[in-house]
Design a protein around this motif. Structure first.
Motif, PDB file in Angstrom:
ATOM      1  N   VAL A  33       0.802  -1.114   0.038  1.00  0.00           N
ATOM      2  CA  VAL A  33       0.078  -0.003   0.135  1.00  0.00           C
ATOM      3  C   VAL A  33       0.905   1.324  -0.167  1.00  0.00           C
ATOM      4  O   VAL A  33       1.869   1.379   0.879  1.00  0.00           O
ATOM      5  CB  VAL A  33      -0.911  -0.046   1.375  1.00  0.00           C
ATOM      6  CG1 VAL A  33      -1.791   1.482   1.379  1.00  0.00           C
ATOM      7  CG2 VAL A  33      -1.875  -1.177   1.300  1.00  0.00           C
ATOM      8  N   THR A  64      -6.183  -4.064   5.058  1.00  0.00           N
ATOM      9  CA  THR A  64      -4.915  -3.030   4.973  1.00  0.00           C
ATOM     10  C   THR A  64      -5.794  -1.911   6.110  1.00  0.00           C
ATOM     11  O   THR A  64      -6.802  -1.699   5.838  1.00  0.00           O
ATOM     12  CB  THR A  64      -4.265  -2.660   4.007  1.00  0.00           C
ATOM     13  OG1 THR A  64      -3.328  -1.820   4.449  1.00  0.00           O
ATOM     14  CG2 THR A  64      -5.458  -1.792   2.947  1.00  0.00           C
ATOM     15  N   LEU A  66      -5.544   1.849   6.683  1.00  0.00           N
ATOM     16  CA  LEU A  66      -4.975   2.917   6.295  1.00  0.00           C
ATOM     17  C   LEU A  66      -4.791   3.985   7.180  1.00  0.00           C
ATOM     18  O   LEU A  66      -4.017   4.888   7.046  1.00  0.00           O
ATOM     19  CB  LEU A  66      -6.133   3.530   5.203  1.00  0.00           C
ATOM     20  CG  LEU A  66      -6.274   2.604   4.048  1.00  0.00           C
ATOM     21  CD1 LEU A  66      -7.331   3.174   3.362  1.00  0.00           C
ATOM     22  CD2 LEU A  66      -5.093   2.473   3.232  1.00  0.00           C
ATOM     23  N   ILE A  73      -0.617  -4.763   3.771  1.00  0.00           N
ATOM     24  CA  ILE A  73      -1.553  -5.749   3.301  1.00  0.00           C
ATOM     25  C   ILE A  73      -1.239  -6.975   3.902  1.00  0.00           C
ATOM     26  O   ILE A  73      -0.262  -7.698   3.704  1.00  0.00           O
ATOM     27  CB  ILE A  73      -1.341  -5.849   1.687  1.00  0.00           C
ATOM     28  CG1 ILE A  73      -1.668  -4.572   1.069  1.00  0.00           C
ATOM     29  CG2 ILE A  73      -2.522  -6.716   1.283  1.00  0.00           C
ATOM     30  CD1 ILE A  73      -1.830  -4.343  -0.458  1.00  0.00           C
ATOM     31  N   ALA A  98      -9.553  -2.117   2.256  1.00  0.00           N
ATOM     32  CA  ALA A  98      -8.636  -1.207   3.148  1.00  0.00           C
ATOM     33  C   ALA A  98      -9.830  -0.377   3.965  1.00  0.00           C
ATOM     34  O   ALA A  98     -10.961  -0.012   3.659  1.00  0.00           O
ATOM     35  CB  ALA A  98      -8.319  -0.148   1.993  1.00  0.00           C
ATOM     36  N   TRP A 107      -4.749   6.567  -1.552  1.00  0.00           N
ATOM     37  CA  TRP A 107      -3.968   5.667  -1.690  1.00  0.00           C
ATOM     38  C   TRP A 107      -3.821   4.680  -3.006  1.00  0.00           C
ATOM     39  O   TRP A 107      -4.841   4.769  -3.724  1.00  0.00           O
ATOM     40  CB  TRP A 107      -4.004   4.419  -0.490  1.00  0.00           C
ATOM     41  CG  TRP A 107      -5.380   4.124  -0.510  1.00  0.00           C
ATOM     42  CD1 TRP A 107      -6.430   4.718  -0.174  1.00  0.00           C
ATOM     43  CD2 TRP A 107      -5.875   2.607  -0.959  1.00  0.00           C
ATOM     44  NE1 TRP A 107      -7.573   3.843  -0.389  1.00  0.00           N
ATOM     45  CE2 TRP A 107      -7.325   2.603  -0.778  1.00  0.00           C
ATOM     46  CE3 TRP A 107      -5.078   1.558  -1.585  1.00  0.00           C
ATOM     47  CZ2 TRP A 107      -7.998   1.394  -1.077  1.00  0.00           C
ATOM     48  CZ3 TRP A 107      -5.904   0.586  -1.655  1.00  0.00           C
ATOM     49  CH2 TRP A 107      -7.087   0.324  -1.464  1.00  0.00           C
ATOM     50  N   TYR A 108      -2.760   3.792  -3.227  1.00  0.00           N
ATOM     51  CA  TYR A 108      -2.658   2.825  -4.354  1.00  0.00           C
ATOM     52  C   TYR A 108      -2.046   1.711  -3.814  1.00  0.00           C
ATOM     53  O   TYR A 108      -1.578   1.612  -2.647  1.00  0.00           O
ATOM     54  CB  TYR A 108      -2.179   3.592  -5.610  1.00  0.00           C
ATOM     55  CG  TYR A 108      -0.741   4.003  -5.478  1.00  0.00           C
ATOM     56  CD1 TYR A 108       0.216   3.160  -5.777  1.00  0.00           C
ATOM     57  CD2 TYR A 108      -0.446   5.080  -5.234  1.00  0.00           C
ATOM     58  CE1 TYR A 108       1.439   3.651  -5.834  1.00  0.00           C
ATOM     59  CE2 TYR A 108       0.832   5.627  -4.873  1.00  0.00           C
ATOM     60  CZ  TYR A 108       1.747   4.928  -5.677  1.00  0.00           C
ATOM     61  OH  TYR A 108       3.084   5.042  -5.484  1.00  0.00           O
ATOM     62  N   VAL A 109      -1.980   0.771  -4.672  1.00  0.00           N
ATOM     63  CA  VAL A 109      -1.350  -0.576  -4.394  1.00  0.00           C
ATOM     64  C   VAL A 109      -0.313  -0.734  -5.560  1.00  0.00           C
ATOM     65  O   VAL A 109      -0.585  -0.487  -6.688  1.00  0.00           O
ATOM     66  CB  VAL A 109      -2.202  -1.886  -4.369  1.00  0.00           C
ATOM     67  CG1 VAL A 109      -1.761  -3.035  -4.126  1.00  0.00           C
ATOM     68  CG2 VAL A 109      -3.391  -1.805  -3.214  1.00  0.00           C
TER      69      VAL A 109
END
Length: 157
Positions: A33, A64, A66, A73, A98, A107-109
């Protein structure tokens, strides 16, 4: 959701279908993440559209948090984590849930993979933009039940 200016409240579930494109097997090495921005949650109402009943499907599921300083993760419910092997004929569906209670998080993965002598990182986001999940703690919550005709106030979160 984004077309209407909506933001996922409290949790957001992202589905990733990972599949090879050629004859070689691809190994999903890791999932990370990446938080772009984290601030106070949005100060507006939360809305819940009830989904009704549904059947469960076996998946590879991860969580996850945040709100954590460095979100990671982790596999859910005793499932094993990465690595996984995928191919053109044998894909994997990964679900990442999330959670954010105390922050508004962009956010991004990042999915790290290898195949033969090649390796790379693929960014998983919302059509080129980070995902966005905001906590709704202390916000008014409204729900629209399946078969209902109007929104009604449930409670303060």
């Amino acid at each position: 959701m984004n077309a209407h200016g909506a933001i996922a409240a409290d949790e957001q579930r992202v589905a990733l279908t990972v599949q090879g494109t050629g004859d070689e097997t691809v190994v999903i090495e890791s999932l990370h993440v990446r938080v772009v921005d984290s601030s106070a949650p949005q100060a507006w109402n939360a809305y819940l559209g009830s989904s009704g009943c549904g059947g469960g499907v076996e998946t590879r599921s991860f969580d996850t948090d945040l709100d954590a300083g460095h979100p990671t993760i982790v596999p859910k419910a005793g499932q094993r984590g990465v690595p996984y092997k995928v191919s053109q004929s044998d894909p994997e569906v990964l679900y990442i849930t999330a959670h954010a209670d105390a922050h508004d998080v962009h956010w991004y993965v990042e999915l790290q993979w290898s195949s033969g002598g090649r390796q790379g990182t693929t960014r998983i986001d919302d059509h080129g933009k980070p995902f966005r999940t905001s906590g709704s703690q202390g916000r008014p919550l409204y729900e629209y039940l399946v078969g209902g005709t109007e929104w009604f106030r449930v409670t303060e979160n």
